[in-house]
Scaffold this motif. Structure first.
Motif, short mmCIF file in Angstrom:
data_model
loop_
_atom_site.label_atom_id
_atom_site.label_comp_id
_atom_site.label_asym_id
_atom_site.label_seq_id
_atom_site.Cartn_x
_atom_site.Cartn_y
_atom_site.Cartn_z
N ASN A 1 -9.57 0.39 -8.69
CA ASN A 1 -8.90 0.95 -8.43
C ASN A 1 -8.39 1.86 -9.37
N CYS B 1 -8.33 -0.08 -0.94
CA CYS B 1 -7.49 -0.65 -1.89
C CYS B 1 -7.27 -1.64 -0.82
N SER C 1 1.31 4.39 -8.94
CA SER C 1 0.99 4.34 -7.95
C SER C 1 -0.05 3.43 -7.17
N VAL C 2 0.31 2.90 -5.97
CA VAL C 2 -0.87 2.10 -5.05
C VAL C 2 -1.61 3.50 -4.21
N LEU D 1 -5.26 3.92 -10.73
CA LEU D 1 -4.15 4.21 -10.42
C LEU D 1 -3.77 6.09 -11.08
N LEU E 1 -3.84 -6.15 -12.99
CA LEU E 1 -3.35 -5.26 -13.43
C LEU E 1 -3.91 -4.91 -14.30
N VAL F 1 -1.67 -7.05 -3.20
CA VAL F 1 -1.61 -5.56 -2.40
C VAL F 1 -0.96 -6.22 -1.31
N THR G 1 5.14 3.01 -5.15
CA THR G 1 4.89 2.77 -6.62
C THR G 1 6.21 2.19 -6.97
N TYR H 1 -4.85 -8.56 -7.16
CA TYR H 1 -5.85 -7.74 -8.26
C TYR H 1 -5.25 -8.04 -9.56
N LEU I 1 -6.27 -0.83 -10.91
CA LEU I 1 -5.97 -2.74 -10.48
C LEU I 1 -7.76 -2.71 -10.41
N LEU J 1 0.99 -1.52 0.32
CA LEU J 1 0.15 -0.21 -0.55
C LEU J 1 0.91 1.73 0.06
#
Length: 317
Positions: free
Chosen positions: A227, A249, A241-242, A229, A256, A273, A190, A254, A210, A187
């Protein structure tokens, strides 16, 4: 929900605060009652939930609620092209909401004709009708997003079969390609996604998203979320970046996706994640020479210290 509470989206919707001994609080009621009688709901963006169809006789209406505002309330979205109950809702890599299967007749699971795939675009609040499936999919049917951007629609009582649906975005030009992506990120981290197609993604309309692994039953895919991103183009690909918040999140697995400016998604890379970056610890001796912490409960004592393994390393969860 974004603030960490659990949102229950039934007709009289409530929050559950899980801190302390827990507390329920009323949020808002559906505008069309009975929608939770086999309608289909999903969280289609951070803190935003859409609920379509349901009811007996079934409804064509749908509603959404934004949990990010001070006083959330259900509001109508554009009506579906036809009434549906027992349908499934699936998030697509580009953030649109796909509805498949279901019945357009009254009664618990009245089998009528196979249904068209219909898609809702939250950005413009419009529905589009796509291809029609070959079989009826009602009670006990499921729909799951695949890593290649297709959707598998399967089952339903008396229908032990499946079909795979290719959305129109798969016929809209070349797909971006992920050359390499990490297997796990934490979490707030980057990270680099290696791709030779960064220029087609880092322009207007491009996305890096995500999407959570699916878990479907009885018209609800309660695990799915997206998400969107933040990212920028760098040498070798995209720096992505998460979110730092586990509420936005939740840790887990997930897909991507890169989505280019034509709306074409890549084949996804699976990525996990985690709460924090795993730490590699190397140990030179046994027994432990250092204890990091001790706790006791009901006569048991747990000491957290150095632990030597055959391969000389230990990664705490």
């Amino acid at each position: 929900a974004p603030d960490g509470r659990v949102f229950v989206a039934i007709s009289a919707s409530h929050f559950l605060d899980t801190s302390g001994s827990g507390k329920w609080s009323y949020v808002a009621s559906h505008l069309d009652g009975g929608r939770d009688n086999y309608g289909s709901a999903c969280m289609y963006d951070n803190g935003k939930v859409v609920y379509t169809g349901g009811g007996d006789p079934p409804l064509a209406t749908g509603e959404m609620i934004d949990l990010n505002v001070e006083s959330p309330a259900w509001t109508f979205i554009a009506e579906m092209p036809e009434v549906r109950r027992q349908q499934n809702t699936t998030l697509l890599p580009d953030g649109r909401v796909l509805v498949t299967g279901g019945s357009s007749s009254g009664g618990f699971n009245t089998e009528d004709v196979p249904k068209s795939a219909i898609v809702w675009d939250p950005d413009v609040n419009e529905w589009t009708t796509w291809a029609t499936e070959d079989q009826y999919r009602g009670y006990h049917s499921e729909a799951v997003l695949l890593p290649d951007g297709r959707v598998v629609s399967l089952g339903g009582d008396g229908h032990p079969s499946l079909q795979v649906f290719s959305p129109p975005y798969l016929f809209n030009g070349p797909r971006p390609t992920i050359t390499s992506a990490p297997e796990a990120v934490s979490l707030g981290e980057t990270f680099l996604v290696e791709t030779t197609d960064s220029a087609s993604v880092f322009v207007a309309g491009g996305q890096v998203n995500l999407l959570r692994a699916c878990a479907v039953t009885h018209t609800k895919n309660m695990n799915q979320r997206i998400n969107r991103l933040s990212f920028r183009e760098v040498a070798g690909g995209l720096e992505v970046s998460v979110p730092a918040s586990r509420n936005l999140c939740p840790p887990g697995d997930y897909m991507l996706f890169l989505v280019n400016s034509n709306g074409v998604p890549s084949v996804a890379s699976w990525i996990r994640v985690t709460r924090a970056t795993p730490v590699k610890l190397d140990f030179e001796s046994w027994p432990p020479t250092e204890t990091w912490g001790t706790t006791s409960h009901d006569g048991w004592t747990l000491s957290v210290g150095q632990v030597k393994q055959n391969r000389g390393g230990f990664s705490p969860p």
